[in-house]
Design a protein around this motif. Structure first.
Motif, PDB file in Angstrom:
ATOM      1  N   GLY A  37       0.820  -1.204   0.000  1.00  0.00           N
ATOM      2  CA  GLY A  37       0.000   0.000   0.000  1.00  0.00           C
ATOM      3  C   GLY A  37       0.850   1.248   0.000  1.00  0.00           C
ATOM      4  O   GLY A  37       2.074   1.193  -0.166  1.00  0.00           O
ATOM      5  N   ARG A  51      -3.916   3.906   0.924  1.00  0.00           N
ATOM      6  CA  ARG A  51      -4.455   2.664   0.352  1.00  0.00           C
ATOM      7  C   ARG A  51      -3.680   1.498   0.948  1.00  0.00           C
ATOM      8  O   ARG A  51      -2.452   1.505   0.939  1.00  0.00           O
ATOM      9  N   GLU A  53      -3.781  -2.840   0.925  1.00  0.00           N
ATOM     10  CA  GLU A  53      -4.378  -4.082   0.439  1.00  0.00           C
ATOM     11  C   GLU A  53      -4.637  -4.969   1.663  1.00  0.00           C
ATOM     12  O   GLU A  53      -3.728  -5.589   2.202  1.00  0.00           O
ATOM     13  N   ARG A  56      -3.612  -8.793   1.679  1.00  0.00           N
ATOM     14  CA  ARG A  56      -2.179  -9.036   1.858  1.00  0.00           C
ATOM     15  C   ARG A  56      -1.737  -8.693   3.282  1.00  0.00           C
ATOM     16  O   ARG A  56      -0.898  -9.372   3.867  1.00  0.00           O
TER      17      ARG A  56
END
Length: 87
Positions: A37, A51, A53, A56
């Motif tokens: 991110g 952001r 993820e 993950r």
């Protein structure tokens, strides 16, 4: 030990951070395992400032990676922002 931490990029006085999974012994902006991110503290209105993820992030936490205190704060911040959107 594997950690989830910020790696700095960007220009002088205009920071941009990547959220990376890295070995604890590697320097801050050095080699990393995976980028999951980003965080842009100087994002203006209308730009995406954070952001992560989540899939993950959950995977790496599941295999024992420890997030830094700052990344932990950003994860909580992203979850709080996503909660009203989901409701």
């Amino acid at each position: 030990m594997v950690v989830i931490r910020l790696s700095r990029g960007g220009a002088k006085a205009r920071p941009f951070y990547s959220i990376v999974v890295a070995d604890k012994r590697v320097r801050r902006d050095g080699r990393f395992i995976e980028r999951i991110g980003f965080y842009n503290p100087s994002a203006v209105e209308g730009q995406e400032g954070l952001r992560i993820e989540q899939d993950r992030l959950n995977y790496w936490r599941g295999v024992g990676a420890q997030p830094s205190p700052t990344v932990e704060r950003l994860v909580r911040q992203a979850a709080a922002k996503a909660a009203p959107a989901a409701a």
